[in-house]
Write a protein that holds these residues in place. Sequence first.
Motif, PDB file in Angstrom:
ATOM      1  N   ASN A 149      19.194  40.091 -21.414  1.00  0.00           N
ATOM      2  CA  ASN A 149      20.211  40.752 -22.236  1.00  0.00           C
ATOM      3  C   ASN A 149      21.020  39.835 -23.129  1.00  0.00           C
ATOM      4  O   ASN A 149      21.911  40.300 -23.818  1.00  0.00           O
ATOM      5  N   SER A 150      20.769  38.543 -23.129  1.00  0.00           N
ATOM      6  CA  SER A 150      21.614  37.663 -23.926  1.00  0.00           C
ATOM      7  C   SER A 150      20.955  37.306 -25.253  1.00  0.00           C
ATOM      8  O   SER A 150      19.764  37.531 -25.466  1.00  0.00           O
ATOM      9  N   ALA A 152      22.408  32.872 -33.925  1.00  0.00           N
ATOM     10  CA  ALA A 152      22.124  33.710 -32.757  1.00  0.00           C
ATOM     11  C   ALA A 152      21.302  34.922 -33.167  1.00  0.00           C
ATOM     12  O   ALA A 152      21.595  35.564 -34.176  1.00  0.00           O
ATOM     13  N   PHE A 153      20.276  35.205 -32.378  1.00  0.00           N
ATOM     14  CA  PHE A 153      19.457  36.405 -32.548  1.00  0.00           C
ATOM     15  C   PHE A 153      19.742  37.304 -31.357  1.00  0.00           C
ATOM     16  O   PHE A 153      19.524  36.907 -30.217  1.00  0.00           O
ATOM     17  N   LYS A 154      20.262  38.500 -31.606  1.00  0.00           N
ATOM     18  CA  LYS A 154      20.561  39.459 -30.541  1.00  0.00           C
ATOM     19  C   LYS A 154      19.516  40.562 -30.608  1.00  0.00           C
ATOM     20  O   LYS A 154      19.485  41.356 -31.541  1.00  0.00           O
ATOM     21  N   PRO A 175      16.715  45.172 -24.417  1.00  0.00           N
ATOM     22  CA  PRO A 175      16.523  44.093 -23.447  1.00  0.00           C
ATOM     23  C   PRO A 175      15.091  43.553 -23.514  1.00  0.00           C
ATOM     24  O   PRO A 175      14.148  44.283 -23.802  1.00  0.00           O
ATOM     25  N   LEU A 176      14.963  42.266 -23.255  1.00  0.00           N
ATOM     26  CA  LEU A 176      13.642  41.640 -23.230  1.00  0.00           C
ATOM     27  C   LEU A 176      12.889  42.089 -21.985  1.00  0.00           C
ATOM     28  O   LEU A 176      13.493  42.485 -20.999  1.00  0.00           O
ATOM     29  N   PRO A 207      11.529  35.690 -19.969  1.00  0.00           N
ATOM     30  CA  PRO A 207      12.686  36.216 -19.238  1.00  0.00           C
ATOM     31  C   PRO A 207      12.417  36.309 -17.742  1.00  0.00           C
ATOM     32  O   PRO A 207      11.281  36.489 -17.309  1.00  0.00           O
ATOM     33  N   ASP A 208      13.472  36.222 -16.981  1.00  0.00           N
ATOM     34  CA  ASP A 208      13.403  36.358 -15.528  1.00  0.00           C
ATOM     35  C   ASP A 208      14.044  37.684 -15.150  1.00  0.00           C
ATOM     36  O   ASP A 208      15.246  37.856 -15.297  1.00  0.00           O
ATOM     37  N   THR A 209      13.242  38.620 -14.674  1.00  0.00           N
ATOM     38  CA  THR A 209      13.792  39.898 -14.228  1.00  0.00           C
ATOM     39  C   THR A 209      13.503  40.136 -12.752  1.00  0.00           C
ATOM     40  O   THR A 209      13.687  41.236 -12.255  1.00  0.00           O
ATOM     41  N   ALA A 210      13.037  39.098 -12.069  1.00  0.00           N
ATOM     42  CA  ALA A 210      12.777  39.245 -10.635  1.00  0.00           C
ATOM     43  C   ALA A 210      14.103  39.415  -9.906  1.00  0.00           C
ATOM     44  O   ALA A 210      15.048  38.671 -10.142  1.00  0.00           O
ATOM     45  N   PRO A 211      14.199  40.396  -9.010  1.00  0.00           N
ATOM     46  CA  PRO A 211      15.456  40.590  -8.286  1.00  0.00           C
ATOM     47  C   PRO A 211      15.666  39.457  -7.275  1.00  0.00           C
ATOM     48  O   PRO A 211      14.702  38.843  -6.814  1.00  0.00           O
ATOM     49  N   PRO A 212      16.915  39.172  -6.945  1.00  0.00           N
ATOM     50  CA  PRO A 212      17.160  38.134  -5.942  1.00  0.00           C
ATOM     51  C   PRO A 212      16.667  38.608  -4.573  1.00  0.00           C
ATOM     52  O   PRO A 212      16.591  39.810  -4.311  1.00  0.00           O
TER      53      PRO A 212
END
Length: 174
Positions: free
Chosen positions: A61-62, A103-105, A109-110, A142-147
């Motif tokens: 999201n950044s 900055a590219f927004k 979400p990626l 991107p990292d979308t793995a849950p903790p």
Amino acid sequence: NSLSYSATYTATITTGVKDLAGNAMSGDYTWSFTTASEPDITPPAVISTNPANGAADASINSSITATFSEEVDASTITTDTFTVSDGSGNISGTVSYKDKVAAFKPSNPLSSSITYKAKITTGVRDVAGNALSADYTWSFTPDTAPPTVISTSPANGEANVSVVCQQFYYCYVQ
């Protein structure tokens, strides 16, 4: 003609200048200035990015940012000169520039498990008009793995655990 480098110039506006009513200036106005000692011929360069090249833990999201070695002309930071691709084409988003940072927004979400490629093109110029010497590209995932929980204290199933309270802050098991 262009002005010379390292030269002091004096300019004067004389009393011959009049306003629309015909009133002349009350006196001449004179000022001086000195030109730069040499032309800026150094092209800007990308000195850091976020996420870093090869990063596998980028936020979904950044903004994606590039920091330059010097101020660049903000009007040259566009969605044509700063692009992010998902492998099948450029993704949509908006760009901004402030204090040497572009900055590219992304509009959305990626996605995880996609390696993105960001590119700053030679269309980006510094305030003196010098272009990047070559396109600058970097990639990230991107990292979308849950903790996940890897350990607990006390251990799962442990017996005879006592409770201890620490001054006014919290209680924990021991």
